[in-house]
Scaffold this active site. Structure first.
Site, PDB file in Angstrom:
ATOM      1  N   LYS A   1       0.909  -1.236   0.248  1.00 11.60           N
ATOM      2  CA  LYS A   1       0.122  -0.232   0.128  1.00 11.60           C
ATOM      3  C   LYS A   1       1.243   0.707  -0.256  1.00 11.60           C
ATOM      4  O   LYS A   1       1.835   1.383   0.807  1.00 11.60           O
ATOM      5  CB  LYS A   1      -0.429   0.108   1.398  1.00 11.60           C
ATOM      6  CG  LYS A   1      -2.596   0.385   1.226  1.00 11.60           C
ATOM      7  CD  LYS A   1      -3.252   0.477   2.463  1.00 11.60           C
ATOM      8  CE  LYS A   1      -4.626   0.080   2.566  1.00 11.60           C
ATOM      9  NZ  LYS A   1      -5.011   0.736   3.749  1.00 11.60           N
TER      10      LYS A   1
HETATM   11  O1  G3P Z   1      -7.196   1.031   5.677  1.00  9.14           O
HETATM   12  C1  G3P Z   1      -8.345   2.514   5.040  1.00  9.14           C
HETATM   13  C2  G3P Z   1      -9.335   2.912   5.069  1.00  9.14           C
HETATM   14  O2  G3P Z   1     -10.803   1.906   5.677  1.00  9.14           O
HETATM   15  C3  G3P Z   1      -9.424   3.673   6.938  1.00  9.14           C
HETATM   16  O3  G3P Z   1     -11.126   4.060   7.295  1.00  9.14           O
HETATM   17  O4  G3P Z   1     -12.880   4.400   9.100  1.00  9.14           O
HETATM   18  O5  G3P Z   1      -9.770   4.864   9.236  1.00  9.14           O
HETATM   19  O6  G3P Z   1     -11.841   5.988   7.629  1.00  9.14           O
HETATM   20  P1  G3P Z   1     -11.776   5.159   8.771  1.00  9.14           P
END
Ligand code: G3P
Length: 218
Positions: A83
């Protein structure tokens, strides 16, 4: 549509993988920090449990170090997807790693222009963050729709749309309706997909009526 789970918690990954619904896993530095575990160990263990892509994020911000980190992460297992952030060094690293045959997930995407650049850089996955856009009163799902439209215009763009920052089942349904390739779900959201109060109420009534018959299937 593929479901990835967005967590570094082995217990959740094992539990949900057993349902057959898990096609891959995504992690990020925040999720690794939350797990309290060693990054490289956790990724290796997840790769043993799930056969599909397991995203492991670089932490460098310059191209050269991203490349070294990305190559190291890719050596952990064949199913590691490296990533990288959607920055110019990240896009450059995406191109170089993709040219090496390594799967790359370009993360922190918040605009269709960024998604177009990631696809041109050979990304395996683009991760648009829908929930974080919703958080700032911008329609996150509109971004998915725009990226879908752009990618569908060009056969040469093979990048899969991986809907990230998913907060609730409605995001998943909207993503499926728009033809997103993947959604990465927090374990709680994946579990919530099977829940409906009428299912619970219906089952309760069936079991109560069944008990009255005094019968047993076995
Ligand atoms: O892994 C990336 C993403 O899914 C993070 O989500 O909930 O931290 O905005 P969030």
């Amino acid at each position: 549509m593929k479901f990835f789970i967005d967590t570094a918690e082995l217990r959740d990954i094992k539990d949900l993988a057993a349902t057959g619904m898990v096609d891959g896993v995504t992690t990020n530095p925040s999720l690794i920090a939350k797990s309290g575990r060693n990054f490289l160990d956790v990724i290796a263990e997840i790769c043993e449990v799930v056969a599909g892509p397991v995203s492991a994020e670089v932490t460098a911000t310059d191209f050269e170090t991203m490349l070294v980190e990305g190559r190291k992460l890719a050596k952990i297992a064949d199913n590691v997807a490296v990533k990288v952030p959607l920055t110019w060094p990240g896009l450059k690293a995406c191109k170089a790693l993709s040219d090496d045959g390594i799967m790359v997930n370009v993360t922190l995407c918040f605009s269709p222009a960024q998604a177009l650049l990631a696809a041109k850089a050979g990304a395996t996955f683009i991760s648009p963050f829908v929930g974080r856009l919703d958080d700032i009163a911008t329609d996150g799902m509109e971004l998915i729709s725009e990226i879908r439209q752009i990618y569908d215009n060009y056969d040469a763009l093979k990048t899969e749309i991986l809907v990230a920052s998913v907060r609730h089942p409605r995001h998943v349904i909207d993503a499926a309706k728009m033809g997103a390739d993947v959604a990465t779900l927090p374990p709680s959201v994946l579990r919530a997909l099977a829940s409906h109060p009428l299912t619970d109420r219906g089952l309760e009534a069936f079991l109560a009526d069944w008990a009255k018959t005094g019968q047993s299937v076995l």
